[in-house]
Write a protein that holds these residues in place. Structure first.
Motif, PDB file in Angstrom:
ATOM      1  N   UNK A 250       0.822  -1.209   0.000  1.00  0.00           N
ATOM      2  CA  UNK A 250       0.000   0.000   0.000  1.00  0.00           C
ATOM      3  C   UNK A 250       0.857   1.261   0.000  1.00  0.00           C
ATOM      4  N   UNK A 251       1.936   1.217   0.758  1.00  0.00           N
ATOM      5  CA  UNK A 251       2.823   2.379   0.797  1.00  0.00           C
ATOM      6  C   UNK A 251       3.326   2.682  -0.613  1.00  0.00           C
ATOM      7  N   UNK A 253       1.877   1.774  -3.598  1.00  0.00           N
ATOM      8  CA  UNK A 253       0.837   2.196  -4.532  1.00  0.00           C
ATOM      9  C   UNK A 253       0.352   3.610  -4.199  1.00  0.00           C
ATOM     10  N   UNK A 254       0.348   3.945  -2.939  1.00  0.00           N
ATOM     11  CA  UNK A 254      -0.014   5.315  -2.564  1.00  0.00           C
ATOM     12  C   UNK A 254       0.936   6.321  -3.187  1.00  0.00           C
ATOM     13  N   UNK A 255       2.155   5.893  -3.430  1.00  0.00           N
ATOM     14  CA  UNK A 255       3.133   6.782  -4.028  1.00  0.00           C
ATOM     15  C   UNK A 255       3.226   6.614  -5.532  1.00  0.00           C
ATOM     16  N   UNK A 256       2.229   5.949  -6.105  1.00  0.00           N
ATOM     17  CA  UNK A 256       2.124   5.928  -7.556  1.00  0.00           C
ATOM     18  C   UNK A 256       2.781   4.739  -8.230  1.00  0.00           C
ATOM     19  N   UNK A 257       3.313   3.802  -7.436  1.00  0.00           N
ATOM     20  CA  UNK A 257       3.976   2.651  -8.041  1.00  0.00           C
ATOM     21  C   UNK A 257       2.958   1.587  -8.426  1.00  0.00           C
TER      22      UNK A 257
ATOM     23  N   UNK D 250      -7.978   5.760   2.444  1.00  0.00           N
ATOM     24  CA  UNK D 250      -7.157   4.543   2.444  1.00  0.00           C
ATOM     25  C   UNK D 250      -7.221   3.822   3.779  1.00  0.00           C
ATOM     26  N   UNK D 303      -2.009  10.002  -7.866  1.00  0.00           N
ATOM     27  CA  UNK D 303      -1.695   8.680  -7.304  1.00  0.00           C
ATOM     28  C   UNK D 303      -2.956   8.000  -6.783  1.00  0.00           C
TER      29      UNK D 303
END
Lengths: 481, 481, 481, 481
Positions: A250-251, A253-257, D250, D303
């Protein structure tokens, strides 16, 4: 061959509606309110039943040579078990020995898989690195329909991928439009904990989870995610079992990965109390990596599926019988890692997920089939109920029940981790390539009927990966001379 | 020698009050409302000024042999700069070459440090591993007052500590009651990015931050934290520069782990735009690792200090002059890493932290002095204003101003990263061992006046570490025979 | 009166060392290695024991008129119980009825408290709002030593503070240098859930936790935090019981806000299974708000104390006997809310916190005494072992044991929530104002011996609050005319 | 009417492929590789272009009576602007005055909307509460195709919904299978900040964002989420503008809650520097709520879309001309809140999202059309390219460019917030109900051509909501008598 399914309710990953389905020559050719049964070879009355895309199990190990023995389910028994559970395609793994030529290994596995009764494909593991590996990755992608490469961060002194190997391989994946996948466990920590437990004379299966605590998994997951992010690569994490790993996903994806996560039916439903069983064999039968976790991790995994932090469910099916498990009688690190689950996955997901209100029926389809098809770029050929899609379907009886047991299973193994659990909601029929492959207890398909499925590179998520990567690229500063 | 400080306001990490302070023979012997100036050698009138514990800089590198040259500030010039800035003790680093005997290196550094003008101590780096290293760690702890060992996760092909080394060393630290510290950057990723940048002919200092992005730091931090957590060890992270690393620290402490974080005065105030400077030397002068970060990381670091996620501030003082920096003229990876800051730290923290309302005065003392003393187990001998504490004090003039500049600095280096910044709030006097060591611009102390400070093992946080570690220990299951 | 404590180990929030302590006329006058027992009234031999600052319980309700009855422990019995448990000061609450004049209520409580046997102070609740309330707040701060105001976000139709009231009151606190505190539960949701449960005929104590789930607490906490952040105010959250509330606190502090959290000894050790007890009275005896939580919240609270997200421990001591509890026999919403705990707090914290390795001894002192003294601005008069500090001490026997029980407790109530638990580590002596107030089972102090403690405004954290608030202040844009 | 679109590439939310599309009588009837153009009324050659589902804007306010005036775009001009931008359906809002009968208001809006040129539907706002409101909600759901109800948490003294109203309304939504939506801003804090700014004589548009900081939004979002979670209701948050609100979403979804988030094209691309413009009217033209945010929030929103924390994009189109904005010349709280954006949304999303690599083309379709159709339960009638879906399409020219400007826009308003920005990727044709409604600059559709779209209750996510809610329901404990 024209197979007509009548009176059922179609459930896809996004729709629920009533319609008849006609399958001809292996593909779906009509979906309509009422399709007349003229010129039809066979008719199934699906009244009161649900028609769903056949399951895709993106993580199996049939007849895997591993830890000095070979997994007991071969591609015949393994795929029969799959079909009996409503799964119509598996993605298995080619795992070259370190220094073994990748193509050689690939062809070895292709040979073994000719017996398969359902469709299949292969991830290829990167267990060592040199220029030939890099070249062979290209050949596999361009000529052999491979679009995913696996990296084991555990298994020190065997197939463990170190950071420099992952950096090289992930970079190569980007060039080829393939997706790297990882088994995330810090192999050095596992090795240390194993030695430390053995030194203290703790040698039984109860030591197994202690040698692989959740943080060993989440550390490795975070490391792989960081490497992928640095390079601009997508990433797929196999068998996420710990809530901490979900936090890492989640960390990111929250940053756009773009990070995808898979979890196993077994981890969703079984906890680590099994390792405390007084019966050694019972405890040993549950030895797999990552191990079963304390109960609270299960709700985290269900929430992961609900919220989209996890996209797929798999089994890591890798069956070893009692005799094989006994190789580790005096040393838990010698117990072959793996459990059987390919037949039970959909039932377990439905019974514990849909019946309890955790998942909608549409989400069930997404996490058992469609999402895997999308990520591994075979959608909508697979994972869909659409005109021209492969006629791989499961006809689900939501009211029927079944007691899971070693007695009625199709795997060759002599143990069932779900022994005695009653499932409500089971496959009545499995349709593979437009034919009835399984029907109420009986697998009907011929050996070798499964096809190898090419998976092309550059899945949807890839189109922007490169662009966003470009944006990170440095430029030299123009300085005064 | 009896030094009396009158009329000042005492500021400790937790109290603010007016009192006179009497220093005798190097220690504080009286703190009272009014101390008569009879039999006193010297009186300082601190009217309008603040009396605070002298700064402790837990991270300096005086005359470090590094990257083919030697840092230009030796223990004389470096500690004079420290005193001129209100810092009365430094903790420097013994960094053995791989394969070099730890004790040999330790004595080498002890020899170099005899010139020191303020008190000092040494962390010892673990740059390789075998049984002798393990044995020497014990000797250092038990006979030489060392309670902290450093691990560089970066600098591949040089002093990089791999996971197995860290596992071995952290485990040894637990046995000895010492604390492991880490420089957290993934050395493999840094190496890959460096090569990749050079291949694309990006060779200037602007490439430096691109070769060490924040995620390279947070990945390594998370890995070290995970190793420490698995083993049950406390951990100290040096020079945290990125908000992502703070997230990793917080995640660990929320889960009950004892992790400490240090940040640098420079990272709190300077951002990565310096690497875009048209002047090569200006940009190169800022090359240090971790590099300066985008501006938004600064507020995260301040919040880290406020909220207790970071406990200490340091400088990583490691000064190289223009000629040395020029070794990397054609290849940024050859620019010696390091900047000078030991003199400016307290001023920068006060001006940008206290004057802006980010920190209270008490918090200023905590993060510049007391917390380092506690973590490295020399409190309340250091970091305190108490009876019997060492008389290391800074008398602070909160209204006086100073323009920071290479012109008026005490470091030997030919550059000042804070050039031209006006500080409000500066040291008027620095008292070391009960004598005036610095007074309004002038360092008064004799060479070699500094003492080596023994730091005993088993700091406060250690008493429970072992107990909680015990709770994780496995037991064998008693099975039926 | 000169009381000498010999041979003990002093434990403060940051130091552990052996020294003798001399108390004269209510304050500490000497701390030395060996203090001769000449001219001493009384000597205590603390060999093998720990000398710590007496506990401060920042949250008690003695003889509170509440829910149609009055809490059974008055200021005499309640403070005797406190002393018997090593607590030497309580901070109780003045709770005016809506529309009642604040000063009138304050004097009412001061009158009740004259019987107190240990020192005490008062938070004052803001239960309504008009200009007179605003004015009286100033009088309380400037003339009556009040520096904290409480806001109940629950108890609709009674003392509930709505958002507009909190905005007005927090703003006023900033002007006065006082700190707002909140009981965080969404009163509207509680009311709705209560009605909904009663409608479904669920009327027993098992309904109590269902009417106040964790999210009801964390929502209100987040709202109070947001209001405080918007206005630039510090904030103190009483009785944090849920992990979700800790998340809200951490989110705020990560962003630079100054939020303090308190938790209760009872919430750290008792879970919500008590409400399922077959015995109505047993279940009802545990009815308090917030209610006891599922077991997993306990570790989160311990981690909160370890990591500094929570600073204080309290009891919310508010004792009601069986007859009083029975008022809610047919309707759980009429069960008077509250439990007794003031005597047991320190033992429970030590036994379950220090003995298990969760907390160091120093942290124990911090969370039972020193931190409360700092936040409510009476440090180092209270919460410290320093020259001139109040001689309020507990002499702790870490090896002695005691079985907690209604039989040997000092509270008047007829129930003990810790009934039958064996504590290892108990107070041997409690020293209040330099005299032995409790000694091995016996309270020795005279009624009315306790003093009212003035708490001045503008605690340490306040000095920067205003400055950082200034930075948020808007300026009008200068526009062209 | 038979419209054939040839040679284009179809882009749905999950697939990209080349095919021709035949539209007959308003629906899609064929999708095939090559469809012959026999018997076809009109043929569009989409060579080099993309065929996507027409945009759905789930948040517009045409001719809204608000703040003493009426939004200048009525349903004719507003829907023409929508079509000109590729949007083929809007969901507008019925906003009853407090005490106004809901059905009366509904019919009033239905009357106004008869002029609409594209399809439309209505959310209905709950601005007050009594039994008639509860009854009318049922009528709206069962008889009028409404499945969503809006709650304004801001606008104190006007249409603000208090917690008790939301509790009642959300509970009613669950009973009806409808979804509650919220405008999340703490109305009490906004009011306080407004008054406080005005008191300090800060009266210009620069005060607007200061009166509605991000925490005012995230607090309210968290409160609505907590209420929904407590009751077991799904929730849709309109116009999420702040990263903190994303964090709240989230946090909820990680814990298994079903929360959907919408963001606005304008918030993705415009920052709060507009309020500092020297020109009052320019600044005032940007006054909307929530206001534009500091730049760093934009990446967080992108994001959010990428990671699935946000599902939809909208405009909150509510246009006021200069004269109207001037009503707030002396008091920013009187500036009518709202901007125009319905025409530009898709172009802005494409140009700043797809062209930059933030979003894939498939994700673009998902967030501009398909997800809104799914959440509001009109999929696959809307938001899909399937047989029998409504023939609402946009034919997108990814290479064509357009300069956005007040000069060429279709809204009636005299300002364009994107003035002068060049978009690459614009609609070439918009097809509504199977006819060309817009073609290269020209709107071709007749007034009143738009249809009202019924939205049935019990969307997919609802099926499990009730079940999972059941699991939280309490049971009375059986006690001994």
């Amino acid at each position: 061959m024209r197979l007509l399914i009548k009176n059922g309710q179609i459930i896809t990953h996004e729709q629920s509606y009533f319609a008849d389905v006609l399958c001809e020559d292996g593909v779906i050719t009509q979906i309509n309110d009422h399709i007349p049964d003229e010129n039809v070879t066979e008719v199934i009355d699906a009244q009161g039943m649900l028609i769903m895309p056949g399951g895709i199990d993106p993580h199996t190990h049939m007849q895997l040579p591993f830890m000095g023995t070979v997994a007991i389910d071969d591609f015949e028994s393994g795929t029969k078990a799959a079909l009996a559970g409503g799964t119509t395609m598996i993605i298995d793994f080619v795992i070259p020995n370190p220094q073994q030529n990748l193509l050689e290994a690939y062809h070895q596995w292709r040979g073994w898989a000719e017996k398969a009764t359902c469709d299949y494909s292969f991830h290829v593991a990167i267990t060592w690195w040199d220029d030939s590996v890099s070249r062979d990755m290209q050949t596999l992608v361009e000529k052999h329909g491979v679009n995913s490469f696996k990296h084991f961060m555990a298994y020190k002194n065997a197939i463990m991928a170190t950071d420099d190997m992952m950096i090289a391989s992930f970079s190569r994946c980007i060039e080829l439009g393939a997706i790297p996948t990882v088994h995330a466990e810090n192999g050095e920590l596992v090795y240390h904990l194993q030695q430390s437990l053995l030194e203290r004379n703790i040698t039984g299966p109860e030591a197994h989870p202690l040698s692989r605590p959740p943080i060993v998994e989440s550390e490795a997951a975070n490391r792989a995610i960081s490497i992928a992010d640095t390079l601009g690569s997508p990433l797929y994490l196999v068998h996420v079992s710990a809530s901490q790993t979900l936090d890492a996903i989640r960390y990111a994806t929250e940053n756009g990965q773009r990070v995808f996560g898979e979890c196993l039916a077994a981890h969703l439903t079984i906890d680590d109390s099994v390792y405390q069983d007084k019966n050694w064999l019972h405890a040993a039968a549950h030895v797999m990596s990552p191990p079963f976790r304390p109960k609270n991790h299960q709700q985290a995994l269900w929430n992961g599926l609900k919220s989209g932090a996890l996209q797929t469910t798999a089994t890591d099916h890798c069956a070893f019988c009692a005799e094989q498990k006994s190789m580790g009688k005096n040393d838990f690190t010698n117990i072959p890692n793996g459990v059987s689950s390919v037949e039970e996955r959909l039932m377990v997901l439905w019974n514990n997920g849909v019946n309890t209100g955790q998942l909608t029926m549409n989400e069930f389809v997404a996490v058992t089939s469609t999402n895997a098809a999308k990520i591994f770029n075979i959608y909508p050929r697979k994972g869909a109920i659409q005109i021209n899609a492969d006629a791989d379907l499961v006809i689900w009886d939501p009211k029927a029940t079944k007691v899971l047991s070693v007695i009625n299973q199709h795997s060759k193994v002599d143990f069932n981790i779900y022994e005695g659990m009653t499932m409500t909601g089971i496959p009545a029929y499995t349709i593979a390539a437009g034919e009835v492959a399984y029907q109420r207890g009986e697998v009907l398909v011929k050996v070798g009927k499964g096809k190898y499925i090419n998976r092309p590179p550059y899945a949807s998520y890839y189109q922007t990966i490169e662009q966003s990567h470009q944006r990170k690229v440095a430029k030299a500063v123009k300085r005064d001379q």
